[in-house]
Design a protein around this motif. Sequence first.
Motif, PDB file in Angstrom:
ATOM      1  N   VAL A   1     -33.763  55.786  35.413  1.00  0.00           N
ATOM      2  CA  VAL A   1     -32.916  56.646  34.587  1.00  0.00           C
ATOM      3  C   VAL A   1     -33.356  58.097  34.780  1.00  0.00           C
ATOM      4  CG1 VAL A   1     -32.330  57.281  32.204  1.00  0.00           C
ATOM      5  CG2 VAL A   1     -32.420  54.871  32.888  1.00  0.00           C
ATOM      6  N   LEU A   2     -32.376  59.015  34.876  1.00  0.00           N
ATOM      7  CA  LEU A   2     -32.699  60.436  34.924  1.00  0.00           C
ATOM      8  C   LEU A   2     -33.150  60.855  33.540  1.00  0.00           C
ATOM      9  CD1 LEU A   2     -32.785  63.148  36.385  1.00  0.00           C
ATOM     10  CD2 LEU A   2     -30.362  63.447  35.817  1.00  0.00           C
ATOM     11  N   ALA A   3     -34.434  61.149  33.384  1.00  0.00           N
ATOM     12  CA  ALA A   3     -34.999  61.392  32.060  1.00  0.00           C
ATOM     13  C   ALA A   3     -36.017  62.525  32.105  1.00  0.00           C
ATOM     14  CB  ALA A   3     -35.669  60.121  31.531  1.00  0.00           C
ATOM     15  N   ASN A   4     -36.233  63.141  30.946  1.00  0.00           N
ATOM     16  CA  ASN A   4     -37.269  64.161  30.823  1.00  0.00           C
ATOM     17  C   ASN A   4     -38.641  63.529  31.001  1.00  0.00           C
ATOM     18  OD1 ASN A   4     -35.416  66.208  30.303  1.00  0.00           O
ATOM     19  ND2 ASN A   4     -35.476  65.876  28.094  1.00  0.00           N
ATOM     20  N   GLN A   5     -39.563  64.324  31.533  1.00  0.00           N
ATOM     21  CA  GLN A   5     -40.918  63.855  31.791  1.00  0.00           C
ATOM     22  C   GLN A   5     -41.925  64.784  31.123  1.00  0.00           C
ATOM     23  OE1 GLN A   5     -41.470  60.996  33.622  1.00  0.00           O
ATOM     24  NE2 GLN A   5     -39.249  60.761  33.936  1.00  0.00           N
TER      25      GLN A   5
ATOM     26  N   TYR B   1     -29.205  62.008  43.092  1.00  0.00           N
ATOM     27  CA  TYR B   1     -30.488  61.391  42.802  1.00  0.00           C
ATOM     28  C   TYR B   1     -31.568  62.461  42.771  1.00  0.00           C
ATOM     29  CZ  TYR B   1     -34.757  58.670  43.505  1.00  0.00           C
ATOM     30  OH  TYR B   1     -36.021  58.136  43.386  1.00  0.00           O
ATOM     31  N   ILE B   2     -32.318  62.495  41.669  1.00  0.00           N
ATOM     32  CA  ILE B   2     -33.427  63.446  41.518  1.00  0.00           C
ATOM     33  C   ILE B   2     -34.720  62.670  41.712  1.00  0.00           C
ATOM     34  CG2 ILE B   2     -34.484  65.225  40.083  1.00  0.00           C
ATOM     35  CD1 ILE B   2     -31.561  65.765  40.760  1.00  0.00           C
ATOM     36  N   ALA B   3     -35.346  62.838  42.865  1.00  0.00           N
ATOM     37  CA  ALA B   3     -36.558  62.084  43.174  1.00  0.00           C
ATOM     38  C   ALA B   3     -37.732  62.561  42.315  1.00  0.00           C
ATOM     39  CB  ALA B   3     -36.908  62.249  44.652  1.00  0.00           C
ATOM     40  N   PRO B   4     -38.669  61.660  41.975  1.00  0.00           N
ATOM     41  CA  PRO B   4     -39.877  62.073  41.263  1.00  0.00           C
ATOM     42  C   PRO B   4     -40.603  63.174  42.016  1.00  0.00           C
ATOM     43  CG  PRO B   4     -39.702  59.688  41.260  1.00  0.00           C
ATOM     44  CD  PRO B   4     -38.627  60.201  42.185  1.00  0.00           C
TER      45      PRO B   4
ATOM     46  N   THR C   1     -39.812  68.683  35.297  1.00  0.00           N
ATOM     47  CA  THR C   1     -39.530  68.372  33.890  1.00  0.00           C
ATOM     48  C   THR C   1     -38.598  67.181  33.728  1.00  0.00           C
ATOM     49  OG1 THR C   1     -37.746  70.010  33.911  1.00  0.00           O
ATOM     50  CG2 THR C   1     -39.914  70.754  33.172  1.00  0.00           C
ATOM     51  N   SER C   2     -37.867  66.824  34.788  1.00  0.00           N
ATOM     52  CA  SER C   2     -37.010  65.638  34.733  1.00  0.00           C
ATOM     53  C   SER C   2     -36.769  65.127  36.148  1.00  0.00           C
ATOM     54  CB  SER C   2     -35.678  65.950  34.041  1.00  0.00           C
ATOM     55  OG  SER C   2     -34.924  66.870  34.797  1.00  0.00           O
ATOM     56  N   PHE C   3     -36.640  63.819  36.267  1.00  0.00           N
ATOM     57  CA  PHE C   3     -36.272  63.178  37.528  1.00  0.00           C
ATOM     58  C   PHE C   3     -35.926  61.719  37.230  1.00  0.00           C
ATOM     59  CE2 PHE C   3     -41.033  63.530  37.514  1.00  0.00           C
ATOM     60  CZ  PHE C   3     -41.344  62.201  37.256  1.00  0.00           C
ATOM     61  N   HIS C   4     -35.416  61.012  38.233  1.00  0.00           N
ATOM     62  CA  HIS C   4     -35.137  59.592  38.054  1.00  0.00           C
ATOM     63  C   HIS C   4     -36.472  58.845  37.989  1.00  0.00           C
ATOM     64  CE1 HIS C   4     -30.900  60.407  39.159  1.00  0.00           C
ATOM     65  NE2 HIS C   4     -30.669  59.306  38.487  1.00  0.00           N
TER      66      HIS C   4
END
Length: 215
Positions: free
Chosen positions: A28-32, A11-14, A19-22
């Motif tokens: 969803v794990l997505a680019n930001q 899990y990749i926390a905000p 550049t990306s996180f859930h």
Amino acid sequence: MFDKTKNMYTYIAPSFQATSFHCPYCNVLANQSWYSPVINSGVYDPLDDFMVSVCAHCFQISYWHRGNLEIPSKSNVPVPNPDLPQDIKEDYLEASSILNKSSRGAAAILRLTIQKLCKHLGESGDNINNDIASLVKKGLPEKVQQALDIVRVVGNNAVHPGVIEVKDNCELATSLFGLINVIADYMITQPKNIDNMFNSLPENLINGIKKRDGV
């Protein structure tokens, strides 16, 4: 995201300016993409200390102030194991949605997910303590049993006054989400993966194994 090399969910926390996180909206794990909001008062003036991030998957906007996520006011917990039954996933997400407002409420809901999970695993679902004891007799590993009991005991203390103070203890409640996924990984995901691998063997080899075992 499922990490095949580690056989676990990562899990990749905000995180501010990552550049990306859930995404806290769609999970969803997505680019930001990041932008500085401005106000139009005749001239475009940037808002000091504010930034927004836009999810490449759902296009929802998250609002950050001085590096902290303000909107949505959602807790940073791991996404539920996708192999959990749908009704248990819904309870998990409901607990996640109220964690910042009520850690006690979130812990109580997670206790309910354990009760439902025991029933999904073939137990009665009437008494969590008895269900866990039954699973232990069937060979449940000690560490998984301990994870089940942690969620059970903390959840019980959330509902009934006890020696564990759950109210306003967001860190304790947050850790329970990870335990739910650990339990689901061992009890649901790993057996499913092994079954899929076994069933992918050539039929003659499967028949030979069954013949050896007298099946």
